[in-house]
Design a protein around this motif. Structure first.
Motif, PDB file in Angstrom:
ATOM      1  N   ARG A 124       0.754  -1.211   0.017  1.00  0.00           N
ATOM      2  CA  ARG A 124      -0.009   0.042   0.081  1.00  0.00           C
ATOM      3  C   ARG A 124       0.890   1.370  -0.003  1.00  0.00           C
ATOM      4  N   ARG A 125       1.949   1.011   0.874  1.00  0.00           N
ATOM      5  CA  ARG A 125       2.825   2.415   0.779  1.00  0.00           C
ATOM      6  C   ARG A 125       3.424   2.617  -0.479  1.00  0.00           C
ATOM      7  N   HIS A 126       4.015   1.561  -1.294  1.00  0.00           N
ATOM      8  CA  HIS A 126       4.925   1.772  -2.472  1.00  0.00           C
ATOM      9  C   HIS A 126       3.592   2.193  -3.498  1.00  0.00           C
ATOM     10  N   LEU A 127       2.521   1.699  -3.521  1.00  0.00           N
ATOM     11  CA  LEU A 127       1.513   1.917  -4.500  1.00  0.00           C
ATOM     12  C   LEU A 127       1.084   3.469  -4.522  1.00  0.00           C
ATOM     13  N   GLN A 128       1.087   3.996  -2.902  1.00  0.00           N
ATOM     14  CA  GLN A 128       0.649   5.316  -2.841  1.00  0.00           C
ATOM     15  C   GLN A 128       1.847   6.319  -3.387  1.00  0.00           C
ATOM     16  N   ALA A 129       3.207   5.727  -3.044  1.00  0.00           N
ATOM     17  CA  ALA A 129       4.273   6.570  -3.545  1.00  0.00           C
ATOM     18  C   ALA A 129       4.268   6.779  -5.034  1.00  0.00           C
ATOM     19  N   MET A 130       3.671   5.488  -5.730  1.00  0.00           N
ATOM     20  CA  MET A 130       3.885   5.693  -7.160  1.00  0.00           C
ATOM     21  C   MET A 130       2.782   6.901  -7.642  1.00  0.00           C
ATOM     22  N   PHE A 131       1.682   6.588  -7.035  1.00  0.00           N
ATOM     23  CA  PHE A 131       0.604   7.937  -7.408  1.00  0.00           C
ATOM     24  C   PHE A 131       1.212   9.190  -6.949  1.00  0.00           C
ATOM     25  N   ASP A 132       1.858   9.366  -5.759  1.00  0.00           N
ATOM     26  CA  ASP A 132       2.214  10.514  -5.464  1.00  0.00           C
ATOM     27  C   ASP A 132       3.341  11.168  -6.315  1.00  0.00           C
ATOM     28  N   ARG A 133       3.968  10.332  -6.933  1.00  0.00           N
ATOM     29  CA  ARG A 133       4.889  10.678  -8.108  1.00  0.00           C
ATOM     30  C   ARG A 133       4.318  10.912  -9.433  1.00  0.00           C
ATOM     31  N   MET A 134       3.308  10.414  -9.849  1.00  0.00           N
ATOM     32  CA  MET A 134       2.864  10.390 -11.002  1.00  0.00           C
ATOM     33  C   MET A 134       1.700  11.451 -10.974  1.00  0.00           C
ATOM     34  N   GLY A 137      -1.405  13.978  -5.137  1.00  0.00           N
ATOM     35  CA  GLY A 137      -2.745  14.357  -4.414  1.00  0.00           C
ATOM     36  C   GLY A 137      -4.038  13.355  -4.885  1.00  0.00           C
ATOM     37  N   ARG A 138      -3.668  12.453  -6.059  1.00  0.00           N
ATOM     38  CA  ARG A 138      -4.876  11.688  -6.413  1.00  0.00           C
ATOM     39  C   ARG A 138      -4.974  10.465  -5.420  1.00  0.00           C
ATOM     40  N   TRP A 139      -4.073  10.026  -4.716  1.00  0.00           N
ATOM     41  CA  TRP A 139      -4.489   9.181  -3.942  1.00  0.00           C
ATOM     42  C   TRP A 139      -5.496   8.997  -2.962  1.00  0.00           C
ATOM     43  N   GLU A 140      -5.252  10.197  -2.418  1.00  0.00           N
ATOM     44  CA  GLU A 140      -6.186  10.550  -1.267  1.00  0.00           C
ATOM     45  C   GLU A 140      -7.747  10.791  -1.519  1.00  0.00           C
ATOM     46  N   ARG A 143     -11.378   5.900  -4.236  1.00  0.00           N
ATOM     47  CA  ARG A 143     -11.673   4.678  -3.199  1.00  0.00           C
ATOM     48  C   ARG A 143     -10.849   4.081  -2.675  1.00  0.00           C
ATOM     49  N   PRO A 144     -10.513   3.957  -1.380  1.00  0.00           N
ATOM     50  CA  PRO A 144      -9.607   3.086  -0.771  1.00  0.00           C
ATOM     51  C   PRO A 144      -9.220   1.651  -1.290  1.00  0.00           C
ATOM     52  N   ILE A 145      -8.065   1.414  -1.498  1.00  0.00           N
ATOM     53  CA  ILE A 145      -7.878   0.174  -2.119  1.00  0.00           C
ATOM     54  C   ILE A 145      -8.057  -0.964  -0.908  1.00  0.00           C
ATOM     55  N   THR A 146      -8.246  -2.074  -1.370  1.00  0.00           N
ATOM     56  CA  THR A 146      -8.739  -3.281  -0.396  1.00  0.00           C
ATOM     57  C   THR A 146      -7.716  -3.956  -0.237  1.00  0.00           C
ATOM     58  N   ASP A 147      -7.658  -4.904   0.653  1.00  0.00           N
ATOM     59  CA  ASP A 147      -6.723  -6.042   0.991  1.00  0.00           C
ATOM     60  C   ASP A 147      -6.565  -6.969  -0.331  1.00  0.00           C
ATOM     61  N   LYS A 148      -7.806  -7.365  -0.718  1.00  0.00           N
ATOM     62  CA  LYS A 148      -7.850  -8.448  -1.902  1.00  0.00           C
ATOM     63  C   LYS A 148      -7.360  -7.658  -3.122  1.00  0.00           C
ATOM     64  N   GLU A 149      -7.370  -6.413  -3.366  1.00  0.00           N
ATOM     65  CA  GLU A 149      -6.728  -5.903  -4.457  1.00  0.00           C
ATOM     66  C   GLU A 149      -5.238  -5.843  -4.072  1.00  0.00           C
ATOM     67  N   LEU A 150      -4.525  -5.636  -2.910  1.00  0.00           N
ATOM     68  CA  LEU A 150      -3.266  -5.710  -2.515  1.00  0.00           C
ATOM     69  C   LEU A 150      -2.933  -6.867  -2.891  1.00  0.00           C
ATOM     70  N   THR A 151      -3.735  -8.091  -2.536  1.00  0.00           N
ATOM     71  CA  THR A 151      -3.140  -9.238  -2.659  1.00  0.00           C
ATOM     72  C   THR A 151      -2.822  -9.725  -4.284  1.00  0.00           C
ATOM     73  N   ALA A 152      -3.805  -9.021  -4.895  1.00  0.00           N
ATOM     74  CA  ALA A 152      -3.679  -9.399  -6.408  1.00  0.00           C
ATOM     75  C   ALA A 152      -2.761  -8.637  -7.301  1.00  0.00           C
ATOM     76  N   THR A 153      -2.032  -7.796  -6.446  1.00  0.00           N
ATOM     77  CA  THR A 153      -1.124  -6.901  -7.017  1.00  0.00           C
ATOM     78  C   THR A 153       0.488  -7.489  -6.834  1.00  0.00           C
ATOM     79  N   GLY A 154       1.225  -7.527  -7.523  1.00  0.00           N
ATOM     80  CA  GLY A 154       2.555  -7.896  -7.257  1.00  0.00           C
ATOM     81  C   GLY A 154       3.454  -6.654  -7.626  1.00  0.00           C
ATOM     82  N   ILE A 155       4.486  -6.591  -6.623  1.00  0.00           N
ATOM     83  CA  ILE A 155       5.353  -5.327  -6.763  1.00  0.00           C
ATOM     84  C   ILE A 155       6.989  -6.056  -6.595  1.00  0.00           C
TER      85      ILE A 155
END
Length: 225
Positions: A124-134, A137-140, A143-155
């Motif tokens: 979650r922290r790294h995905l927010q960092a990606m949005f903050d870079r690109m 202000g949009r991340w905030e 709609r909050p990301i869910t644990d299911k979505e985080l599990t489905a995302t590989g980094i």
């Protein structure tokens, strides 16, 4: 201390042909990485090389990229040696001979062992960092990301410790051989730039939802500090 590239290139990053185009300093490498989010990652899968395009973002001394947790390439990259390349094309170089035609460009190659990010809070922290870079202000606002979505995302993450830049920057006519300069054919540069078009809204936006000023001013590759 976090890993940092050194002034001395490694055998893999040393530019052997036209070495004057090489740059190994951290500032040059970071500037190229920050200016071009699109990267190509080279993996070895089933004994064969495979190169996958993706988006990368830099956080300090590491770059990160993401995809589906089910992705074959992300699975192949976990704990494995990979090569990440990022390229900006600035101009096509038109010379007076076919042999001397070239491309003005800035590129970076990074080698190393990719590390998988598995902890959900870290993801979650790294995905927010990606949005903050690109998209600052949009991340905030999302709609909050869910644990299911985080599990489905590989980094995957890679330290910027074995890296080099290559820069081609011919001046107009600068690639021509001396003996070709009197040949009567046009020589020069065809500049290339990325342009952001007018935003296209979703047709079902609720009344009163307007385009944020940050997206109105957004330009590809421009990183807000």
């Amino acid at each position: 201390m976090p890993p940092r590239p050194t002034a001395a290139p490694s055998p893999r990053t040393r530019l052997r042909r036209v070495p004057e185009k090489a740059a190994y300093d951290r500032a040059t490498i970071e500037a190229i990485l920050d200016a071009m989010p699109v990267a190509h990652v080279g993996y070895v899968m089933d004994g064969a090389p495979v190169v996958i395009p993706t988006l990368q973002w830099r956080e300090g001394d590491h770059i990160y990229w993401h995809g589906s947790s089910a992705s074959r390439s992300l699975k192949a990259g976990k704990g494995a040696q990979v090569c990440v390349t990022v390229t900006l094309v600035d101009a096509m170089v038109m010379a007076r001979s076919g042999f001397e035609h070239s491309v003005n460009h800035r590129s970076v190659m990074i080698f190393g062992e990719a590390r998988a990010i598995t902890d959900l809070s870290e993801k979650r922290r790294h995905l927010q960092a990606m949005f903050d870079r690109m998209f600052p202000g949009r991340w905030e606002t999302l709609r909050p990301i869910t644990d299911k979505e985080l599990t489905a995302t590989g980094i995957l993450s890679l330290p910027i410790s074995e890296a080099s830049a290559k820069i081609g920057a011919h001046a107009p006519g600068g690639s021509d051989a001396e003996e070709d300069r009197s040949f009567p054919v046009w020589s020069g540069l065809l500049p290339i730039s990325l342009a952001t078009g007018a935003p296209i809204p979703a047709p079902d936006l609720p009344a009163g939802v307007t385009l944020p000023e940050g997206l109105r001013r957004w330009r590809f590759g421009e990183i807000a500090e």
